[in-house]
Design a protein around this motif. Structure first.
Motif, short mmCIF file in Angstrom:
data_model
loop_
_atom_site.label_atom_id
_atom_site.label_comp_id
_atom_site.label_asym_id
_atom_site.label_seq_id
_atom_site.Cartn_x
_atom_site.Cartn_y
_atom_site.Cartn_z
N GLY A 1 1.14 -1.23 -0.01
CA GLY A 1 -0.04 0.07 0.15
C GLY A 1 0.92 1.43 -0.08
N ILE A 2 2.20 1.22 -0.62
CA ILE A 2 2.88 2.43 -0.62
C ILE A 2 2.40 3.22 -1.67
N ASP A 3 2.20 4.66 -1.51
CA ASP A 3 1.68 5.55 -2.48
C ASP A 3 2.72 6.02 -3.32
N VAL A 4 4.13 6.32 -2.81
CA VAL A 4 5.20 6.66 -3.68
C VAL A 4 6.39 5.88 -3.20
N MET A 5 6.90 5.08 -4.10
CA MET A 5 7.91 4.48 -3.61
C MET A 5 9.23 5.02 -4.81
N LEU A 6 10.45 5.25 -4.23
CA LEU A 6 11.36 5.86 -5.03
C LEU A 6 12.87 5.39 -4.55
N THR A 7 13.53 5.38 -5.68
CA THR A 7 15.02 4.75 -5.32
C THR A 7 16.14 5.50 -6.32
N GLY A 8 17.21 5.36 -5.91
CA GLY A 8 18.46 5.85 -6.68
C GLY A 8 19.29 4.83 -7.54
N ALA A 9 19.89 5.24 -8.42
CA ALA A 9 20.59 4.55 -9.31
C ALA A 9 22.00 3.94 -8.76
N GLN A 10 22.75 4.64 -7.82
CA GLN A 10 23.81 4.60 -7.52
C GLN A 10 24.09 3.60 -6.29
N LYS A 11 22.98 2.84 -5.82
CA LYS A 11 23.05 2.14 -4.56
C LYS A 11 22.95 0.41 -5.29
N ALA A 12 22.10 -0.28 -4.65
CA ALA A 12 22.30 -1.87 -4.99
C ALA A 12 22.11 -1.93 -6.50
N LEU A 13 21.55 -1.00 -7.24
CA LEU A 13 21.44 -1.23 -8.41
C LEU A 13 23.00 -1.10 -9.35
N ALA A 14 23.87 -0.51 -8.57
CA ALA A 14 25.08 -0.45 -8.97
C ALA A 14 25.32 0.35 -10.46
N LEU A 15 24.60 1.42 -10.48
CA LEU A 15 24.74 2.21 -11.62
C LEU A 15 25.48 3.72 -11.37
#
Length: 356
Positions: A179-193
């Motif tokens: 039930g999360i309304d906005v979920m956000l992430t960055g490229a430079q952590k676990a995605l290793a970008l």
């Protein structure tokens, strides 16, 4: 030739040669069919990683851009900011700078956000938006997301914004089910970008809220993202190189398999935890609420952390973080996220022993 210093800091993390190769693919136009086909190709994988049927958006910004955008698009009556470290504390400051009525739910650094405290605050009826950092990178605390989401489910008029910057793709997070309304992430952590790019998804409830909020701006207007994504485009010129690299990384992630990926992060994290205990250090984060992607080590032995980190870099060309903000030197942080394996993390730990 100068040796490469490998990053074991909790972001940006080490970027593989294959990822850099994808990053440097030939350029394409962002308003043509090639770009639409690229966005269309990566989208199902992104939805799987987010655990959502909602559209997933590509933002050429750090995650902070989307964190601020969430405030500007959703906050009306009041924002409850769950604060347990440097980045969650800063979100409170950002909400106030956006002119919003924001109040803190503050705990000591190293402690977690208690779902019961969230419920007490929401019961006042003062808030229509809650900000939560799932994995507080500055302290190594992973907050109890499922318990907090169960509380929010009792308050359907309150929007929940969750920063998953340093947990996304390393642990399972199901946006729609929670039930999360906005979920956000960055490229430079676990995605290793490489840094400078972020991803986010928005619930139907949050879109409906945004329609009623004035002065959302343009660059981060959720409704602009929604309109453009329907045609497989972005509101403004994106970093196409990041999206090429993301396409490569998604293929790599699904080739490994999500469960195997989550298990790998759990194993490498356990290796670091074992080292902390064996070396005689303590954990900064309280037991039961420790991150699976990084470890914030308490400097209970009173070593010179900056000198420790310098020796590691000079002798072994490995880079760790000597603590963030007000706990710099009182802690140090070791990352196990991204492409790291038991072999690479074990090498780090052997080198730590050598310079200790």
């Amino acid at each position: 030739m100068t040796p490469h210093n490998k990053l074991f800091i909790p972001g940006p993390v080490e970027v593989s040669e294959n990822t850099w190769a994808a990053f440097s693919r030939p350029m394409i136009g962002h308003r043509g069919e090639d770009f639409k086909n690229l966005y269309r190709a990566i989208h199902p994988g992104l939805q799987t990683l987010f655990g959502t049927r909602q559209p997933v958006f590509l933002s050429t910004s750090s995650a902070w851009g989307v964190m601020e955008a969430s405030i500007r698009n959703l906050a009306d009556r009041g924002v409850l900011c769950c604060m347990c470290g440097a980045f969650s504390d800063k979100w409170f400051d950002v909400a106030k700078r956006c002119g919003k009525n924001a109040e803190p739910l503050q705990v000591d650094w190293g402690k977690h956000i208690d779902h019961k405290a969230v419920e007490r605050h929401l019961a006042t009826g003062k808030f229509d938006t809650v900000t939560l950092i799932h994995n507080e990178t500055s302290t190594g605390v992973m907050n109890p997301l499922e318990e907090i989401c169960r509380v929010l489910a009792k308050y359907p008029d309150v929007a929940l914004v969750v920063d998953t910057v340093s947990s996304f793709s390393a642990v399972n997070i199901e946006m729609d089910a929670l039930g999360i309304d906005v979920m956000l992430t960055g490229a430079q952590k676990a995605l290793a970008l490489p840094p400078g790019f972020s991803l986010f998804a928005v619930s139907g409830k949050a879109f409906a809220r945004a329609e009623k909020i004035p002065n959302r701006g343009f660059y981060f207007d959720f409704l602009e993202f929604k309109k453009e994504q329907a045609n497989w485009m972005t509101p403004s010129t994106p970093s196409i190189a990041h999206i090429h690299a993301l396409q490569f990384k998604l293929a790599e992630i699904f080739e490994e398999g999500l469960e195997a990926r989550f298990a790998r992060h759990a194993r490498t994290n356990a290796l670091v935890h074992d080292w902390v205990r064996t070396a005689g250090f303590d954990f900064f984060a309280e037991e039961g609420f420790r991150s699976k992607t990084l470890t914030c080590v308490k400097n209970n032995k009173g070593i010179d952390v900056l000198e420790f980190a310098r020796k590691l870099r000079d002798k072994h060309h490995l880079v760790i973080d000597p603590g963030y903000g007000k706990i710099r030197g009182q802690t140090f942080r070791l990352s196990n996220m991204g492409d790291e394996t038991e072999e690479t993390v074990s090498h780090l730990l052997t080198c730590l022993d050598d310079v200790l």
